[in-house]
Design a protein around this motif. Structure first.
Motif, short mmCIF file in Angstrom:
data_model
loop_
_atom_site.label_atom_id
_atom_site.label_comp_id
_atom_site.label_asym_id
_atom_site.label_seq_id
_atom_site.Cartn_x
_atom_site.Cartn_y
_atom_site.Cartn_z
N CYS A 1 0.86 -1.19 0.00
CA CYS A 1 0.00 0.00 0.00
C CYS A 1 0.89 1.24 0.00
N ILE A 2 0.83 2.02 -1.05
CA ILE A 2 1.66 3.21 -1.21
C ILE A 2 0.72 4.41 -1.21
N VAL A 3 0.86 5.27 -0.19
CA VAL A 3 -0.17 6.29 0.04
C VAL A 3 0.44 7.69 0.05
N PRO A 4 -0.40 8.72 -0.16
CA PRO A 4 0.07 10.09 -0.30
C PRO A 4 0.14 10.82 1.03
N TRP A 5 0.54 12.10 0.93
CA TRP A 5 0.76 12.89 2.14
C TRP A 5 -0.39 13.80 2.52
N ASN A 6 -1.44 13.86 1.72
CA ASN A 6 -2.49 14.83 2.04
C ASN A 6 -3.43 14.36 3.15
N PHE A 7 -3.72 13.05 3.18
CA PHE A 7 -4.53 12.47 4.25
C PHE A 7 -3.84 11.17 4.67
N PRO A 8 -2.71 11.25 5.35
CA PRO A 8 -1.86 10.07 5.54
C PRO A 8 -2.54 8.89 6.22
N ALA A 9 -3.21 9.12 7.34
CA ALA A 9 -3.82 8.01 8.05
C ALA A 9 -5.05 7.48 7.32
N LEU B 1 2.90 -1.24 4.26
CA LEU B 1 2.44 0.14 4.09
C LEU B 1 3.63 1.05 3.89
N LYS B 2 3.64 1.76 2.77
CA LYS B 2 4.68 2.75 2.49
C LYS B 2 4.04 4.13 2.54
N PRO B 3 4.22 4.88 3.66
CA PRO B 3 3.68 6.25 3.71
C PRO B 3 4.52 7.19 2.86
N ALA B 4 3.95 8.33 2.51
CA ALA B 4 4.74 9.36 1.82
C ALA B 4 5.88 9.80 2.72
N GLU B 5 7.03 10.06 2.11
CA GLU B 5 8.19 10.45 2.92
C GLU B 5 7.94 11.73 3.70
N GLN B 6 7.04 12.60 3.20
CA GLN B 6 6.76 13.86 3.89
C GLN B 6 5.90 13.67 5.13
N SER B 7 5.18 12.56 5.23
CA SER B 7 4.19 12.43 6.32
C SER B 7 4.11 11.00 6.84
N PRO B 8 5.18 10.50 7.46
CA PRO B 8 5.20 9.09 7.89
C PRO B 8 4.70 8.84 9.30
N ALA C 1 1.40 6.72 10.17
CA ALA C 1 1.52 5.34 9.69
C ALA C 1 2.39 4.52 10.63
N ILE C 2 3.50 5.10 11.07
CA ILE C 2 4.39 4.40 12.00
C ILE C 2 3.67 4.12 13.31
N LYS C 3 2.91 5.07 13.80
CA LYS C 3 2.15 4.88 15.04
C LYS C 3 1.06 3.82 14.87
N LEU C 4 0.44 3.77 13.69
CA LEU C 4 -0.62 2.79 13.47
C LEU C 4 -0.11 1.36 13.59
N ALA C 5 1.17 1.13 13.31
CA ALA C 5 1.73 -0.20 13.46
C ALA C 5 1.65 -0.66 14.92
N GLU C 6 1.97 0.23 15.84
CA GLU C 6 1.88 -0.09 17.27
C GLU C 6 0.44 -0.39 17.66
N ILE C 7 -0.50 0.41 17.13
CA ILE C 7 -1.91 0.23 17.47
C ILE C 7 -2.42 -1.09 16.90
N ALA C 8 -2.00 -1.42 15.68
CA ALA C 8 -2.43 -2.68 15.06
C ALA C 8 -1.96 -3.88 15.88
N THR C 9 -0.71 -3.79 16.35
CA THR C 9 -0.18 -4.88 17.17
C THR C 9 -0.93 -5.01 18.48
N ALA C 10 -1.23 -3.86 19.10
CA ALA C 10 -2.00 -3.88 20.35
C ALA C 10 -3.39 -4.47 20.15
N ALA C 11 -3.93 -4.30 18.94
CA ALA C 11 -5.26 -4.84 18.65
C ALA C 11 -5.23 -6.35 18.47
#
Length: 504
Positions: free
Chosen positions: A167-175, A194-201, A204-214
């Motif tokens: 999943c390669i996503v843009p920086w305007n609405f990252p989450a 998941l590959k977030p835009a380099e300008q707004s990562p 996405a990085i935080k969502l990985a922690e939340i996904a694991t907690a889920a």
């Protein structure tokens, strides 16, 4: 332009922002980790131009590790063969935990993208949670088919997860844009990179922690920050990635399609650029409502919206009245510190994009358009990246500002005489993501809905949508659709099972 703010409120959100614990590493195989090379890059906040974090700069080596992890998890069945009820419950927990993290995620989104904190709190993060929840609820509601065959044959058509999805996503609405891709992919049982835009990562990085907690199993949800040519391209070229889902520019979308063809013919879903027409005919019933819609749908998120109504096509008989209302509404937009919840209009993502927007404004004037409002770099927050909301009048379809996606707060105003000319102007574009039309004539509305070459046509509104309907474009605006149950087609394979009943 009103740039006043409530200092106490700003201080509260800035207090939160200044005390955030920001994770900056990639997430591979269930763990946060630095890139194999150890390289990092600076994450610059468009709010004030400060470098707020050093982010892991992944490359093809990290992609390979993430793909191996995703493949192991998929083949193990820890997620792909998990019971539907358990997978559903896990994704529902994921959605709830996103909601529980609303303030933290919204603040990360605001400082990372420059969008108003009010929008991140009211739209971006709630929409992220809603998307995860919606696809969680879809898991046990999708049925296969029984084909109408001869009586001695039982023919079943079933869906299976496609495998490893990039999943390669843009920086305007990252989450939110990430969730639009990964939620249906996960719901189908796939493993995700998941590959977030380099300008707004950051989210996405935080969502990985939340996904694991889920409770999402190890290796099922991986996040690789980095640049497009160093992460996105290797994902698209990888022989063990089964699907790439992308939202971004048409130019990059074409490169991903080429990469898919040159590698393993992986399926590609693209939601690309737009230059969408917002038509207002002479018989519009409520000129005030139309004007408000025009302003909202070009200046929301500082114009950084794929389906922004960036071409206003207005009948000459009402143009003067409509433009007076639009200019008046635009002048009331409050531009300033995105952490002020009273601000309507925030920053451009980075200095490069800001300079590109300003160059387009200059180009429009050089080609003969007149500057009706704005047009300058705004300096409301020191060192941040801000451009005033801008209106260019007298635009014709041969100008760059009418043909090319600016992805910024620039409204190009074109004039028409009646429905036929409006449709002709609208369709004269390489893009076909969206179009809107305001009219009180039912026949004209129906005609327009059929003749406008766009994936979404809005009648007496603009950008009306929810998760029940597909979103995507015609022509060079993309391939395939996001949202709705139709999105599940991208993340599943159809299997035919043909059984000779008499052989048992």
């Amino acid at each position: 332009m009103d740039t006043t703010s409530i200092a106490g409120t700003v201080t509260n959100y800035r207090h939160i922002a200044d005390r955030l614990s920001i994770e900056t590493r990639a997430f591979i195989d269930g763990n946060y980790t630095w890139s194999v090379s150890g390289a990092t890059y600076g994450c610059v906040s468009p709010v004030d131009g400060r470098t707020i974090a050093q982010i892991a700069r992944c490359n093809a080596h990290d992609v390979d590790l993430a793909v191996q992890s995703a493949r192991r998890s998929f083949d193990s069945g820890s997620w792909s063969r998990m019971s539907l009820s358990d997978r559903k419950s896990t994704l529902l927990r994921f959605a709830t935990l996103v909601e529980d993290s609303l303030v933290e995620l919204a603040t990360l989104e605001s400082i990372d993208t420059g969008k108003p904190i009010r929008d991140a709190l009211s739209f971006d993060i709630p929409s992220t949670a809603k998307t995860i929840r919606w696809y969680a609820e879809s898991i046990d509601k999708i049925y296969g088919d029984v084909a109408p065959t001869d009586s001695n044959i039982l023919a079943l058509v079933t869906r299976e997860a496609v495998g490893v999805v990039g999943c390669i996503v843009p920086w305007n609405f990252p989450a939110y844009m990430a969730a639009v891709k990964f939620a249906p992919a996960l719901a189908c049982g796939n493993s995700v990179i998941l590959k977030p835009a380099e300008q707004s990562p950051l989210t996405a990085i935080k969502l990985a922690e939340i996904a694991t907690a889920a409770g999402i199993p190890r290796g099922v949800f991986n996040v690789l920050p980095g640049f497009g040519d160093e992460v996105g391209q290797p994902i698209a070229m990888h022989m063990d990635v089964d699907c790439v889902a992308f939202t971004g520019s048409t130019a990059v979308g074409k490169l991903l399609i080429q990469a898919a063809g040159l590698s393993n013919m992986k399926r590609v879903q693209i939601e690309a650029g737009g230059k969408s027409a917002h038509i207002v005919l002479a018989d519009v019933r409520d000129l005030d409502e139309a004007a408000a819609s025009v302003v909202d749908n070009i200046f929301f998120n500082a114009g950084q919206i794929c389906d922004a109504g960036s071409r206003l096509i207005v009948d000459e008989s009402i143009k003067t009245s409509l433009m007076q209302k639009i200019v008046d509404l635009t002048s009331k937009l409050r531009l300033g510190d995105p952490l002020d919840p009273n601000v309507d209009f925030g920053a451009i993502i980075d200095d490069r994009q800001r300079d590109q927007v300003v160059a387009y404004i200059a180009s429009g004037q050089t080609e003969g358009a007149s500057l009706l409002y704005g047009g300058k770099i705004a300096h409301h927050v020191p060192s941040g990246f801000y451009v005033e909301p801008t209106i260019l009048d007298g635009v014709t379809n041969d100008m760059k500002v009418a043909r090319e996606e600016i992805f910024g707060p620039v409204l190009s105003v074109l004039t028409c005489r009646g429905l036929d000319e409006a449709i002709k102007i609208s369709n004269c574009s390489i893009y076909g993501l969206a179009a809107g039309i305001w009219t009180s004539n039912f026949d004209d509305a129906v005609i327009a809905s059929k003749r406008l070459r766009a994936g979404s046509v809005f009648i007496n509104n603009y950008s009306g949508s929810d998760l029940t309907v597909p979103f995507g474009g015609f022509k060079q605006s993309g391939v395939g659709r996001d949202k709705s149950l139709k999105a599940l087609d991208h993340y599943t394979e159809l299997k035919t099972i043909w059984a000779n009943v008499r052989s048992f």
